[in-house]
Enzyme design. Sequence first.
Site, PDB file in Angstrom:
ATOM      1  N   GLY A  69       0.901  -1.123   0.400  1.00 11.25           N
ATOM      2  CA  GLY A  69      -0.280   0.175  -0.022  1.00 11.25           C
ATOM      3  C   GLY A  69       0.751   1.382   0.330  1.00 11.25           C
ATOM      4  O   GLY A  69       0.674   2.625  -0.164  1.00 11.25           O
ATOM      5  N   ASN A 117      -8.885   4.776   4.328  1.00 12.85           N
ATOM      6  CA  ASN A 117      -7.990   5.021   3.467  1.00 12.85           C
ATOM      7  C   ASN A 117      -9.396   4.334   2.535  1.00 12.85           C
ATOM      8  O   ASN A 117      -9.804   3.188   3.109  1.00 12.85           O
ATOM      9  CB  ASN A 117      -7.145   4.507   3.133  1.00 12.85           C
ATOM     10  CG  ASN A 117      -6.928   3.201   2.584  1.00 12.85           C
ATOM     11  OD1 ASN A 117      -6.727   2.441   1.218  1.00 12.85           O
ATOM     12  ND2 ASN A 117      -6.737   1.987   3.649  1.00 12.85           N
ATOM     13  N   PHE A 121      -7.492  -0.077  -4.824  1.00 13.65           N
ATOM     14  CA  PHE A 121      -5.801  -0.048  -5.200  1.00 13.65           C
ATOM     15  C   PHE A 121      -5.659   0.015  -7.159  1.00 13.65           C
ATOM     16  O   PHE A 121      -5.798  -0.110  -7.898  1.00 13.65           O
ATOM     17  CB  PHE A 121      -6.243  -2.533  -6.019  1.00 13.65           C
ATOM     18  CG  PHE A 121      -6.759  -3.456  -5.498  1.00 13.65           C
ATOM     19  CD1 PHE A 121      -6.306  -2.551  -4.099  1.00 13.65           C
ATOM     20  CD2 PHE A 121      -7.431  -3.900  -5.462  1.00 13.65           C
ATOM     21  CE1 PHE A 121      -6.429  -3.551  -2.366  1.00 13.65           C
ATOM     22  CE2 PHE A 121      -7.527  -5.612  -4.218  1.00 13.65           C
ATOM     23  CZ  PHE A 121      -6.981  -4.898  -3.094  1.00 13.65           C
ATOM     24  N   SER A 182      -8.991  -6.399   0.995  1.00 16.20           N
ATOM     25  CA  SER A 182      -9.145  -5.172   1.424  1.00 16.20           C
ATOM     26  C   SER A 182     -10.491  -4.850   1.263  1.00 16.20           C
ATOM     27  O   SER A 182     -11.472  -5.735   0.121  1.00 16.20           O
ATOM     28  CB  SER A 182      -8.836  -4.495  -0.482  1.00 16.20           C
ATOM     29  OG  SER A 182      -9.067  -3.351   0.146  1.00 16.20           O
ATOM     30  N   ASN A 184     -11.867  -1.871   0.089  1.00 18.44           N
ATOM     31  CA  ASN A 184     -12.438  -1.401  -1.223  1.00 18.44           C
ATOM     32  C   ASN A 184     -12.675  -1.127  -2.487  1.00 18.44           C
ATOM     33  O   ASN A 184     -12.636  -0.496  -3.780  1.00 18.44           O
ATOM     34  CB  ASN A 184     -11.396  -0.171  -0.945  1.00 18.44           C
ATOM     35  CG  ASN A 184     -10.956   0.417   0.281  1.00 18.44           C
ATOM     36  OD1 ASN A 184     -11.955   0.957   1.121  1.00 18.44           O
ATOM     37  ND2 ASN A 184      -9.874   0.962   0.442  1.00 18.44           N
ATOM     38  N   THR A 185     -12.520  -2.802  -2.834  1.00 23.85           N
ATOM     39  CA  THR A 185     -13.268  -3.002  -3.791  1.00 23.85           C
ATOM     40  C   THR A 185     -14.066  -3.649  -3.616  1.00 23.85           C
ATOM     41  O   THR A 185     -13.465  -5.037  -3.462  1.00 23.85           O
ATOM     42  CB  THR A 185     -11.800  -3.993  -4.984  1.00 23.85           C
ATOM     43  OG1 THR A 185     -10.088  -3.043  -4.846  1.00 23.85           O
ATOM     44  CG2 THR A 185     -12.438  -4.511  -6.076  1.00 23.85           C
ATOM     45  N   LYS A 223      -3.410 -12.951   2.714  1.00 25.86           N
ATOM     46  CA  LYS A 223      -3.698 -11.845   3.680  1.00 25.86           C
ATOM     47  C   LYS A 223      -5.095 -12.156   4.038  1.00 25.86           C
ATOM     48  O   LYS A 223      -6.149 -11.718   3.038  1.00 25.86           O
ATOM     49  CB  LYS A 223      -3.748 -10.319   3.078  1.00 25.86           C
ATOM     50  CG  LYS A 223      -3.493  -9.131   4.196  1.00 25.86           C
ATOM     51  CD  LYS A 223      -3.000  -8.266   3.198  1.00 25.86           C
ATOM     52  CE  LYS A 223      -2.726  -6.904   4.193  1.00 25.86           C
ATOM     53  NZ  LYS A 223      -1.873  -5.851   3.595  1.00 25.86           N
ATOM     54  N   THR A 251      -3.017  -7.858   9.788  1.00 29.15           N
ATOM     55  CA  THR A 251      -4.055  -8.520   8.962  1.00 29.15           C
ATOM     56  C   THR A 251      -4.262  -6.716   8.342  1.00 29.15           C
ATOM     57  O   THR A 251      -3.380  -6.061   8.249  1.00 29.15           O
ATOM     58  CB  THR A 251      -5.825  -7.623   9.995  1.00 29.15           C
ATOM     59  OG1 THR A 251      -5.373  -6.642  10.766  1.00 29.15           O
ATOM     60  CG2 THR A 251      -5.309  -9.598  11.416  1.00 29.15           C
ATOM     61  N   ASN A 252      -5.278  -7.060   7.249  1.00 29.93           N
ATOM     62  CA  ASN A 252      -5.806  -6.023   6.746  1.00 29.93           C
ATOM     63  C   ASN A 252      -6.418  -5.237   7.321  1.00 29.93           C
ATOM     64  O   ASN A 252      -6.752  -4.858   7.922  1.00 29.93           O
ATOM     65  CB  ASN A 252      -6.743  -6.192   5.298  1.00 29.93           C
ATOM     66  CG  ASN A 252      -6.243  -5.610   3.798  1.00 29.93           C
ATOM     67  OD1 ASN A 252      -5.998  -4.365   4.211  1.00 29.93           O
ATOM     68  ND2 ASN A 252      -6.424  -5.645   2.801  1.00 29.93           N
TER      69      ASN A 252
END
Length: 347
Positions: A69, A117, A121, A182, A184-185, A223, A251-252
């Site tokens: 990231g 955030n 990606f 993630s 965010n996708t 992950k 972790t994420n």
Amino acid sequence: MAYKHLVRRALFSLGGGDPEIAHERTMAALSRLGQVRPAVRGLRALFGAKVSTTVFGVRFPGVVGLAAGMDKDGRALRAWPAMGFGHVEVGTVTRHAQPGNPGPRLFRLRESEAIINRMGFNNAGADALAARLAALGPVGVPLGISIGKSKVTPVEEAVEDYRHSLRALYPYGDYFAVNVSSPNTPGLRGLQDRAALDALVGELRREADGLAGGGRAKPLLVKIAPDLTDHAIGEVLQVCADHRVSGVIATNTTLGRDGLSPADAPTGAEAGGLSGRPLAERSRQVVALVAREAGGELPVIGVGGVFDVDAATRMLDAGASLVQLYTGFVFEGPALVRRINRAVESR
């Protein structure tokens, strides 16, 4: 202290306080710095680690790594080892180049020492990263490559998306992180479900074995999100065991907002994944759970809320073989890497 009072203050004021502008300018500066050999040598003398360790068959010259990231496209790969990082994880990279989500999409929570955030990606694509790595040559420390799903790719076609990135980048990575966590996708976290993860990891395992040409395949890691239940983590670990996954990154970022300062409440309401100090305890718990459930047979890279030596030590004592920094590095600077390395050397 000089970093906090001088450098961080200047960085946090760039672009009128816009964190993404500060990030882009920092990356550009580090890219230029990495091309100045005397500066790199000087930094190595100041920050370099002195204790090495072997994890999933890879020799790491220090336990502290840079999390995915920070340097998605591998723009500053000469600079990170000079600041004491024992490995660097680039990405998350996707098969297709993509701009990511609309801005603003990066937010600092100063009182809480956290970041939210929803970047999505943003990256130049796997083929572009492969070309850069081919031109760059060896980095000097192990290179991890985090791969994810392109936004334009339907979830049902995700396997081929990941497989393309693995094929393109396989010659250059020392290990590969399969990012299915993630927030965010759209649809990505659904790939952590047992059936979907089994199909994805199974195909990537076969691809990696084929690319190894009869030799030892490069390590594949998964992950995971801190928001998974213990039962769901157990299912992930079963998939990892079934397909000879080499390790877990825990972790994420989290969708939770526990532990934020009241002063950060307005910014905390922004959508996206939270990283930083408030995540420390949950990340440590997940590391401990993975280590316990896997009986020490599955190495763990601990990431989330590592802001000081104590947090790093607690993560290692919980069962992590390595730790990674992102938000802690933003708030504390390269001296944090040195402090953790020195503490590990003295253990």
